[in-house]
Scaffold this motif. Structure first.
Motif, PDB file in Angstrom:
ATOM      1  N   ARG A 133       0.850  -1.211   0.000  1.00  0.00           N
ATOM      2  CA  ARG A 133       0.000   0.000   0.000  1.00  0.00           C
ATOM      3  C   ARG A 133       0.876   1.248   0.000  1.00  0.00           C
ATOM      4  NH1 ARG A 133      -5.003  -0.591   2.842  1.00  0.00           N
ATOM      5  NH2 ARG A 133      -5.050   1.562   3.568  1.00  0.00           N
ATOM      6  N   PHE A 134       0.465   2.286  -0.739  1.00  0.00           N
ATOM      7  CA  PHE A 134       1.173   3.562  -0.731  1.00  0.00           C
ATOM      8  C   PHE A 134       0.516   4.462   0.308  1.00  0.00           C
ATOM      9  CE2 PHE A 134       1.421   8.019  -2.173  1.00  0.00           C
ATOM     10  CZ  PHE A 134       2.802   8.181  -2.157  1.00  0.00           C
ATOM     11  N   VAL A 135       1.295   4.962   1.259  1.00  0.00           N
ATOM     12  CA  VAL A 135       0.758   5.903   2.252  1.00  0.00           C
ATOM     13  C   VAL A 135       1.503   7.227   2.075  1.00  0.00           C
ATOM     14  CG1 VAL A 135       0.563   6.395   4.722  1.00  0.00           C
ATOM     15  CG2 VAL A 135       0.180   4.076   3.895  1.00  0.00           C
ATOM     16  N   ASP A 136       0.791   8.252   1.625  1.00  0.00           N
ATOM     17  CA  ASP A 136       1.441   9.546   1.379  1.00  0.00           C
ATOM     18  C   ASP A 136       1.911  10.154   2.711  1.00  0.00           C
ATOM     19  OD1 ASP A 136       2.314  12.001   0.560  1.00  0.00           O
ATOM     20  OD2 ASP A 136       0.445  12.576  -0.441  1.00  0.00           O
ATOM     21  N   PHE A 156       1.343   9.688  16.562  1.00  0.00           N
ATOM     22  CA  PHE A 156      -0.053   9.311  16.685  1.00  0.00           C
ATOM     23  C   PHE A 156      -0.654   8.981  15.310  1.00  0.00           C
ATOM     24  CE2 PHE A 156      -4.520  10.500  16.556  1.00  0.00           C
ATOM     25  CZ  PHE A 156      -5.014   9.625  17.511  1.00  0.00           C
ATOM     26  N   PHE A 157      -0.464   9.901  14.367  1.00  0.00           N
ATOM     27  CA  PHE A 157      -1.034   9.710  13.028  1.00  0.00           C
ATOM     28  C   PHE A 157      -0.449   8.478  12.333  1.00  0.00           C
ATOM     29  CE2 PHE A 157      -2.450  14.030  13.538  1.00  0.00           C
ATOM     30  CZ  PHE A 157      -3.557  14.150  12.725  1.00  0.00           C
ATOM     31  N   LEU A 158       0.871   8.343  12.448  1.00  0.00           N
ATOM     32  CA  LEU A 158       1.537   7.238  11.765  1.00  0.00           C
ATOM     33  C   LEU A 158       1.110   5.886  12.320  1.00  0.00           C
ATOM     34  CD1 LEU A 158       5.385   7.820  11.262  1.00  0.00           C
ATOM     35  CD2 LEU A 158       3.785   6.905   9.586  1.00  0.00           C
ATOM     36  N   SER A 159       1.106   5.770  13.655  1.00  0.00           N
ATOM     37  CA  SER A 159       0.779   4.456  14.200  1.00  0.00           C
ATOM     38  C   SER A 159      -0.690   4.137  13.964  1.00  0.00           C
ATOM     39  CB  SER A 159       1.156   4.346  15.681  1.00  0.00           C
ATOM     40  OG  SER A 159       0.724   5.473  16.372  1.00  0.00           O
ATOM     41  N   ILE A 163      -1.382   0.738  11.728  1.00  0.00           N
ATOM     42  CA  ILE A 163      -1.742  -0.429  12.532  1.00  0.00           C
ATOM     43  C   ILE A 163      -2.566  -1.448  11.731  1.00  0.00           C
ATOM     44  CG2 ILE A 163      -3.875   0.454  13.638  1.00  0.00           C
ATOM     45  CD1 ILE A 163      -2.526  -0.694  16.268  1.00  0.00           C
ATOM     46  N   ASN A 164      -3.364  -0.937  10.805  1.00  0.00           N
ATOM     47  CA  ASN A 164      -4.191  -1.863  10.028  1.00  0.00           C
ATOM     48  C   ASN A 164      -3.652  -2.143   8.638  1.00  0.00           C
ATOM     49  OD1 ASN A 164      -6.148  -2.204  12.060  1.00  0.00           O
ATOM     50  ND2 ASN A 164      -6.923  -0.154  11.597  1.00  0.00           N
ATOM     51  N   ALA A 200       6.808   4.335  15.240  1.00  0.00           N
ATOM     52  CA  ALA A 200       5.345   4.257  15.220  1.00  0.00           C
ATOM     53  C   ALA A 200       4.845   2.815  15.197  1.00  0.00           C
ATOM     54  CB  ALA A 200       4.800   5.031  14.019  1.00  0.00           C
ATOM     55  N   VAL A 201       5.539   1.946  14.489  1.00  0.00           N
ATOM     56  CA  VAL A 201       5.064   0.553  14.424  1.00  0.00           C
ATOM     57  C   VAL A 201       5.751  -0.327  15.463  1.00  0.00           C
ATOM     58  CG1 VAL A 201       4.481   0.775  11.968  1.00  0.00           C
ATOM     59  CG2 VAL A 201       6.703  -0.188  12.608  1.00  0.00           C
TER      60      VAL A 201
END
Ligand code: ASP
Length: 440
Positions: A133-136, A156-159, A163-164, A200-201
């Motif tokens: 998946r591409f996450v900008d 916060f935003f990244l994790s 997470i999914n 974050a992960v």
């Protein structure tokens, strides 16, 4: 069943410079299913004469925003990506993206926006090629509107986002503020993004894939084929990077260090090599007395003499005030009873010398001020130095035998570094002498 292993793999620009490297990256990722999150840089140089896409983007933006002819540079950039698409046979078109980018350049979208497109477009291609998946990064790496990076919000935003998502590509180097304006880290900042994703992960490891097989013990331009550093601590890395050893962006250490995630520097072109592992602590059996030797030239020493300086309470405070009021951060401050020196970068001294002299006269009324403008600093770093006796003797004997005159000595209180000041012309000789005495 234990927790699934997670590795964040960041690939530098030369590791993603063309289709062949894309294939190599895929191979590396397939070798370990734990490599779930990938952070790419923009395509770098394919050979020593080549240009980095990031540099081309800066050039192109400069031309477009000043009304000059930007078409040839834009065409070059487009060509770099198209070659990768064609060679890999990707069913992706970047035409729409390039139209938007061109519009934005002409409309003064900003230099940072321009530079960020290198990672953005490379991320789109890499995600398509890998089936991730591409996450900008603009949606997850947060800056405030002044362009200051926001640590906790980003985490916060990244994790929350990752997470999914089992496997994702998150482009390095940039993020955005709440109004959607793009901001970048300083050059080489994809390393920072990789570290943020690792935090974050809660990754088990942050792999940083580049075009060298890790940190060398010293500068290969000075010592022939220096040994590689196999393992070091974050503090040792800080000391060495500060003194000029550059493989990793300085800011990349903090997000992972706080979580105790190790960084593994690896070579994309030689994945069988062990690289350099950077961790919080090292087992005593893995410790070596000397981890690395690094240095920089061109410092100046401002030497201040004043009789009975030792008895004056607050003398040092006023001395530092003189530098503080001129917005100067100093490097070292060796002292005697009636003398004290402040060592700072020579260019900084030159720019501000009149103001510094005024402040020193006013705040200290010294008996004498003298300047030594010819100083290079060489630092030997090694956690193991603490527990081995005789290192200092070897250190100074080596320099004496090489006829290097030592102008300053400073040993950090944590005993993991020892810095000496020598004349600029003795810089290479000092490093060679130290390497052969302490390492070989
Ligand atoms: N592409 C950017 C640069 O050249 C960021 C990076 O590669 O980390 O500095």
């Amino acid at each position: 069943m234990g927790k699934e292993q997670t590795i964040v793999a960041k690939f530098g620009g030369s590791s993603l410079a063309d289709a062949e490297h894309f294939r190599q990256v895929k191979k590396i990722l397939r070798q370990d299913p734990a490599r779930r999150y990938v952070v790419p840089s923009a395509p770098g140089k394919r050979n020593s004469e080549d240009e980095k896409v990031t540099d081309l983007l800066y050039q192109c933006y400069e031309k477009a925003s000043s009304g000059a002819d930007y078409a040839p540079v834009l065409q070059k950039i487009r060509g770099r990506y198209q070659e990768i698409i064609d060679d890999l046979g990707l069913a992706v078109s970047l035409e729409g993206e390039f139209e938007m980018i061109e519009q934005a350049f002409v409309n003064h979208a900003g230099e940072q926006y321009a530079a960020s497109r290198g990672e953005y477009l490379n991320g789109i291609l890499l995600a398509a090629f890998l089936g991730y998946r591409f996450v900008d990064a603009a949606e997850v790496i947060r800056f405030n509107k002044k362009g200051v990076f926001e640590d906790e919000r980003t985490n916060f935003f990244l994790s929350d986002r990752l997470i999914n998502i089992d496997r994702a590509v998150i482009p390095g180097f940039y993020g955005a503020d709440d109004a959607g304006n793009i901001h970048t880290f300083s050059r080489g900042g994809s390393d920072v993004t990789g570290a943020l994703v690792a935090r974050a992960v809660q990754a088990d490891l942050y792999e940083n894939w580049t075009d060298v097989s890790g940190f060398l013990l010293t500068d290969p331009g000075i010592v022939d084929h220096p040994k590689k550093i196999d393992i070091m601590t974050y503090s040792e890395l800080r000391e060495l990077s500060y003194r000029g050893a550059t493989v990793l962006h300085e800011e990349a250490v903090f997000p992972v260090r706080r979580e105790g995630i190790s960084i593994h520097i690896r070579n994309t072109n030689r994945p069988h090599e062990s690289g350099t592992l950077i961790c919080s602590t090292i087992r005593p059996e893995d410790e070596v007395p000397i981890t690395g030797i690094a240095g920089k030239k061109n410092f100046a020493a401002v030497n201040i003499a004043k009789n009975r300086m030792n008895a004056q309470v607050g003398f040092c405070k006023r001395l530092l005030e003189a530098f503080e009021e001129n917005d100067i951060s100093f490097e070292h401050m060796p002292s005697g009873i009636d003398t004290i020196s402040v060592i700072l970068p020579a260019d900084e001294y030159h720019k501000k010398k009149d103001a510094i002299m005024d402040s020193l006269q006013r705040l200290l009324a010294p008996d004498k001020i003298s300047i030594d403008e010819d100083m290079a600093l060489v630092t030997v770093v090694g956690k193991g130095m603490r527990s081995v006796s005789g290192i200092a003797a070897r250190f100074f004997t080596a320099l004496g035998d090489a006829h290097v005159n030592i102008k300053m000595i400073d040993m950090g209180s944590n005993e993991i570094n020892c810095t000496i000041g020598v004349s600029n012309q003795d810089f290479d000789t000092a490093i060679r002498a130290l390497y052969s005495a302490l390492v070989e």
